[in-house]
Motif scaffolding. Structure first.
Motif, short mmCIF file in Angstrom:
data_model
loop_
_atom_site.label_atom_id
_atom_site.label_comp_id
_atom_site.label_asym_id
_atom_site.label_seq_id
_atom_site.Cartn_x
_atom_site.Cartn_y
_atom_site.Cartn_z
N ASN A 58 -4.41 -6.21 -6.32
CA ASN A 58 -3.87 -5.56 -5.14
C ASN A 58 -3.98 -6.49 -3.94
O ASN A 58 -3.04 -6.64 -3.16
N TRP A 102 -4.37 4.55 -3.24
CA TRP A 102 -3.61 5.44 -2.38
C TRP A 102 -4.20 5.49 -0.99
O TRP A 102 -5.42 5.50 -0.82
N VAL A 118 6.78 4.01 -5.11
CA VAL A 118 5.60 3.64 -4.32
C VAL A 118 5.83 2.31 -3.62
O VAL A 118 6.38 1.37 -4.19
N MET A 120 3.67 -0.52 -0.96
CA MET A 120 2.39 -0.94 -0.39
C MET A 120 2.59 -1.16 1.10
O MET A 120 3.48 -1.88 1.52
N TRP A 131 -1.32 2.34 -0.74
CA TRP A 131 -0.09 2.78 -1.39
C TRP A 131 0.38 4.11 -0.82
O TRP A 131 -0.41 4.99 -0.53
#
Length: 156
Positions: A58, A102, A118, A120, A131
């Motif tokens: 991430n 999230w 979704v 980012m 997210w």
């Protein structure tokens, strides 16, 4: 947390991609595209919209997003094909990982239960790498900004 990404020989990653590890490469395409066009570009590169399996991945995608100067990027998490907003999967990938990032209150499934994609980013802190579920046609409000298009992250 700082995740170091390295440039590797072109034989290891497609042109323009950054090596994350010996088997994973990421790229954030800075030019905004619709969801269908983003998926097609990732497929043409030999991959999928980004599948993010842990906090380090991430962070790697977040850093690439920041390098583009993009407040939002589309990633490959989706609930398309499911009427249950709790049923998320990675587009192009058959298994789920336990990692989630999230933002608070997400997934929100607003827009009359049509938030199946979704991105980012964060409304207040776009650099945080959280997210948000979005309507696949508007991609987190991008319809008003760029004709329903966002920059996007691919993984090969």
């Amino acid at each position: 947390m700082l995740v170091l990404l390295s440039s590797v020989p072109s034989s290891a990653c497609p042109s323009g991609y950054t090596s994350y590890d010996s088997k994973t490469c990421f790229k954030v395409h800075c030019a905004a595209k619709s969801l269908a066009d983003a998926r097609a570009q990732c497929a043409a590169d030999g991959g999928y919209l980004a599948i993010i399996q842990d906090a380090d991945q991430n962070e790697a995608v977040r850093q690439l997003k920041e390098a583009c100067g993009a407040p939002w990027v589309t990633i490959g998490l989706t609930s398309e094909g499911s009427s249950d907003d709790r049923c998320w999967h990675w587009s192009g990938y058959s298994s789920w990982t336990s990692y989630q990032n999230w933002d608070g209150g997400q997934p929100g499934n607003n827009w009359a239960a049509r938030e199946d994609c979704v991105a980012m980013g964060m409304h207040e802190q776009p650099g945080a790498g959280k997210w948000h579920d979005c309507n696949c046609d508007s991609l987190c409000g991008a319809a008003e900004q760029a004709g329903g298009a966002l920059p996007f992250a691919c993984r090969v």
